[in-house]
Design a protein around this motif. Sequence first.
Motif, short mmCIF file in Angstrom:
data_model
loop_
_atom_site.label_atom_id
_atom_site.label_comp_id
_atom_site.label_asym_id
_atom_site.label_seq_id
_atom_site.Cartn_x
_atom_site.Cartn_y
_atom_site.Cartn_z
N LEU A 1 -60.10 17.58 83.44
CA LEU A 1 -60.96 18.04 82.22
C LEU A 1 -60.91 16.88 81.03
N CYS A 2 -59.88 16.35 80.71
CA CYS A 2 -59.72 15.47 79.79
C CYS A 2 -60.27 14.14 80.40
N LEU A 3 -60.34 13.88 81.46
CA LEU A 3 -61.07 12.62 81.96
C LEU A 3 -62.55 12.78 81.82
N CYS A 4 -63.31 14.02 82.01
CA CYS A 4 -64.58 14.56 82.07
C CYS A 4 -64.90 14.50 80.68
N LEU A 5 -64.35 15.06 79.52
CA LEU A 5 -64.72 15.52 78.22
C LEU A 5 -65.66 14.20 77.57
N GLU B 1 -41.28 11.26 84.21
CA GLU B 1 -41.65 10.65 82.97
C GLU B 1 -42.74 9.44 83.15
N SER B 2 -42.50 8.41 84.17
CA SER B 2 -43.45 7.43 84.56
C SER B 2 -44.68 7.96 84.89
N ILE B 3 -44.79 9.19 85.57
CA ILE B 3 -46.07 9.83 86.18
C ILE B 3 -46.81 10.31 84.67
N ALA B 4 -45.94 10.90 83.85
CA ALA B 4 -46.63 11.38 82.56
C ALA B 4 -47.08 10.40 81.78
N ILE B 5 -46.34 9.11 81.55
CA ILE B 5 -47.07 7.89 80.77
C ILE B 5 -48.19 7.46 81.60
N TRP B 6 -48.27 7.35 82.90
CA TRP B 6 -49.48 6.51 83.77
C TRP B 6 -50.72 7.57 83.43
N GLN B 7 -50.38 8.99 83.26
CA GLN B 7 -51.46 9.92 83.23
C GLN B 7 -52.19 9.63 82.01
N ILE B 8 -51.18 9.58 80.94
CA ILE B 8 -51.67 9.45 79.47
C ILE B 8 -52.56 8.14 79.39
N VAL C 1 -55.99 8.68 80.62
CA VAL C 1 -56.89 9.61 79.97
C VAL C 1 -57.26 8.55 78.62
N TRP C 2 -56.30 7.86 78.06
CA TRP C 2 -56.52 7.17 76.88
C TRP C 2 -57.59 5.81 76.99
N SER C 3 -57.26 5.25 78.21
CA SER C 3 -58.18 4.15 78.39
C SER C 3 -59.52 4.54 78.95
N THR C 4 -59.65 5.69 79.75
CA THR C 4 -60.97 6.12 80.13
C THR C 4 -61.88 6.43 78.86
N ASN C 5 -61.27 7.18 78.04
CA ASN C 5 -61.76 7.60 76.76
C ASN C 5 -62.28 6.46 75.66
N GLN C 6 -61.53 5.35 75.73
CA GLN C 6 -61.83 4.32 75.00
C GLN C 6 -62.96 3.52 75.52
N ARG C 7 -63.09 3.56 76.65
CA ARG C 7 -63.85 2.72 77.60
C ARG C 7 -65.40 3.67 77.44
#
Length: 90
Positions: A28-32, A70-77, A80-86
């Motif tokens: 959902l966060c990727l799609c927003l 922890e590394s999985i959570a960081i990569w997920q964030i 989402v952040w880079s997708t939204n910025q793009r």
Amino acid sequence: MDQFNVFLSLGWGHILDLQAYDHLVFILCLCLPFSFKQWKPLLLLVTGYTLGHSASLAIAILDYYEPNSESIAIWQIRTVWSTNQRVITI
């Protein structure tokens, strides 16, 4: 083909399991940031996520690499952040 159907069924069960709601929230966060008119890049993004998730599961199952949560959570964030910025800058 039977094995494909088994894995497809397992995948749907994995995605739609209410105890694994983090997958749905992540998608959902990727799609927003996308509109309905941008369905092609959105389809590409969701497909890429699915392939990447499947590959990471295979790597973990085969004991090639075991990431910590922890590394999985960081990569997920980061994803989402880079997708939204793009999408926002397009």
